[in-house]
Design an enzyme around this catalytic site. Structure first.
Site, PDB file in Angstrom:
ATOM      1  N   HIS A  19      16.457  19.739 -68.534  1.00  8.25           N
ATOM      2  CA  HIS A  19      16.558  20.850 -69.493  1.00  8.25           C
ATOM      3  C   HIS A  19      17.590  20.516 -70.574  1.00  8.25           C
ATOM      4  O   HIS A  19      17.334  20.731 -71.766  1.00  8.25           O
ATOM      5  CB  HIS A  19      17.043  22.130 -68.791  1.00  8.25           C
ATOM      6  CG  HIS A  19      16.114  22.703 -67.774  1.00  8.25           C
ATOM      7  ND1 HIS A  19      16.514  23.011 -66.499  1.00  8.25           N
ATOM      8  CD2 HIS A  19      14.805  23.050 -67.853  1.00  8.25           C
ATOM      9  CE1 HIS A  19      15.495  23.539 -65.823  1.00  8.25           C
ATOM     10  NE2 HIS A  19      14.435  23.561 -66.624  1.00  8.25           N
ATOM     11  N   LYS A  43      11.678  39.827 -58.783  1.00 13.99           N
ATOM     12  CA  LYS A  43      11.746  38.580 -58.005  1.00 13.99           C
ATOM     13  C   LYS A  43      13.137  37.979 -58.138  1.00 13.99           C
ATOM     14  O   LYS A  43      13.667  37.887 -59.247  1.00 13.99           O
ATOM     15  CB  LYS A  43      10.720  37.565 -58.548  1.00 13.99           C
ATOM     16  CG  LYS A  43       9.306  37.877 -58.132  1.00 13.99           C
ATOM     17  CD  LYS A  43       8.396  36.717 -58.484  1.00 13.99           C
ATOM     18  CE  LYS A  43       6.939  37.132 -58.402  1.00 13.99           C
ATOM     19  NZ  LYS A  43       6.072  36.273 -59.199  1.00 13.99           N
ATOM     20  N   ARG A  92       6.604  16.974 -67.586  1.00 13.75           N
ATOM     21  CA  ARG A  92       7.006  15.695 -66.987  1.00 13.75           C
ATOM     22  C   ARG A  92       5.822  14.827 -66.609  1.00 13.75           C
ATOM     23  O   ARG A  92       5.982  13.677 -66.254  1.00 13.75           O
ATOM     24  CB  ARG A  92       7.842  15.966 -65.721  1.00 13.75           C
ATOM     25  CG  ARG A  92       9.207  16.538 -66.005  1.00 13.75           C
ATOM     26  CD  ARG A  92       9.823  17.139 -64.779  1.00 13.75           C
ATOM     27  NE  ARG A  92       9.062  18.314 -64.389  1.00 13.75           N
ATOM     28  CZ  ARG A  92       9.519  19.287 -63.627  1.00 13.75           C
ATOM     29  NH1 ARG A  92      10.729  19.213 -63.124  1.00 13.75           N
ATOM     30  NH2 ARG A  92       8.768  20.319 -63.333  1.00 13.75           N
ATOM     31  N   SER A 130      14.362  21.812 -61.143  1.00 15.69           N
ATOM     32  CA  SER A 130      15.273  22.785 -60.510  1.00 15.69           C
ATOM     33  C   SER A 130      14.980  22.877 -59.017  1.00 15.69           C
ATOM     34  O   SER A 130      15.895  22.976 -58.199  1.00 15.69           O
ATOM     35  CB  SER A 130      15.102  24.167 -61.148  1.00 15.69           C
ATOM     36  OG  SER A 130      15.413  24.130 -62.506  1.00 15.69           O
TER      37      SER A 130
HETATM   38  O1  PNS Z   1      11.212  26.963 -65.801  1.00 16.13           O
HETATM   39  P1  PNS Z   1       9.823  27.463 -65.591  1.00 16.13           P
HETATM   40  O2  PNS Z   1       9.711  28.104 -64.233  1.00 16.13           O
HETATM   41  O3  PNS Z   1       8.787  26.407 -65.827  1.00 16.13           O
HETATM   42  O4  PNS Z   1       9.585  28.617 -66.675  1.00 16.13           O
HETATM   43  C1  PNS Z   1       8.381  29.358 -66.698  1.00 16.13           C
HETATM   44  C2  PNS Z   1       8.534  30.554 -67.636  1.00 16.13           C
HETATM   45  C3  PNS Z   1       9.702  31.434 -67.169  1.00 16.13           C
HETATM   46  C4  PNS Z   1       8.805  30.090 -69.051  1.00 16.13           C
HETATM   47  C5  PNS Z   1       7.206  31.349 -67.589  1.00 16.13           C
HETATM   48  O5  PNS Z   1       6.905  31.678 -66.276  1.00 16.13           O
HETATM   49  C6  PNS Z   1       7.260  32.611 -68.436  1.00 16.13           C
HETATM   50  O6  PNS Z   1       7.096  32.556 -69.640  1.00 16.13           O
HETATM   51  N1  PNS Z   1       7.473  33.768 -67.764  1.00 16.13           N
HETATM   52  C7  PNS Z   1       7.500  35.068 -68.414  1.00 16.13           C
HETATM   53  C8  PNS Z   1       6.124  35.780 -68.273  1.00 16.13           C
HETATM   54  C9  PNS Z   1       5.165  35.284 -69.352  1.00 16.13           C
HETATM   55  O7  PNS Z   1       5.334  35.629 -70.509  1.00 16.13           O
HETATM   56  N2  PNS Z   1       4.221  34.415 -68.956  1.00 16.13           N
HETATM   57  C10 PNS Z   1       3.335  33.721 -69.899  1.00 16.13           C
HETATM   58  C11 PNS Z   1       1.977  34.308 -70.071  1.00 16.13           C
HETATM   59  S1  PNS Z   1       1.050  34.530 -68.605  1.00 16.13           S
END
Ligand code: PNS
Length: 161
Positions: A19, A43, A92, A130
């Site tokens: 990140h 969550k 990745r 993570s």
């Molecule tokens: O670090 P991550 O877990 O890959 O991040 C994923 C994240 C938090 C960016 C994604 O799950 C997200 O955008 N969550 C918020 C809900 C949302 O807007 N989802 C996208 C459309 S379904």
């Protein structure tokens, strides 16, 4: 003059060297980068949102154009709130890229005009995630080089070593 801004969203549970590398590269390309912790209040992650925010801030402290925010909702809503229309994501592997493309298309459906741009992870950081950090730390393993030095001890403290 038009300012270039993007949102780099994630769970950051916790922030990793992967990140931090993407944020650093983005900070050279955009006038402002919002490093955004997206969380679902129903969550719970391993680290609290406040802990994640503190760690992310510590990692971004040297970049003057990175702002850390957290948001308990959907990404398109955050984009609308901040009035930013560029999402930055990384991947990745090819498999991850496919999933990211689907998410980018969904986000564009939810907020027309919301674009997603991608920065592939550096090869040497492609094994860092993570979840790997959490797993290694849960066994009191060596997380040096997986997370920025400035937060290494905070993670070890959380897992009691
Ligand atoms: O670090 P991550 O877990 O890959 O991040 C994923 C994240 C938090 C960016 C994604 O799950 C997200 O955008 N969550 C918020 C809900 C949302 O807007 N989802 C996208 C459309 S379904």
């Amino acid at each position: 003059m038009k300012k270039t801004e993007c949102i780099f969203p994630g769970s950051f549970d916790p922030v990793t060297c992967g990140h931090a590398d993407v944020i650093c590269r983005a900070a050279r390309m955009f006038d402002r980068v919002y490093a955004a912790i997206l969380h679902n209040p129903e969550k719970h992650g391993c680290f609290s949102v406040q802990e994640r925010e503190e760690m992310l801030k510590a990692c971004c402290a040297e970049a003057g154009n990175v702002e850390v925010v957290s948001f308990p909702g959907m990404l398109w809503e955050l984009a609308q709130t901040l009035n930013v229309r560029v999402i930055l994501r990384s991947f990745r592997s090819g498999g991850e890229a496919e999933e990211e493309i689907t998410m980018a298309r969904l986000n564009e459906k939810l907020l027309p005009g919301l674009e997603t741009v991608f920065l592939p992870s550096r090869a040497e950081l492609s094994c860092v995630s993570s979840s790997a950090v959490r797993q290694i730390a849960s066994f009191h393993g060596n997380i040096h080089g997986l997370v920025p030095d400035v937060i290494e001890q905070k993670i070890r403290d959380k897992f009691g070593y």
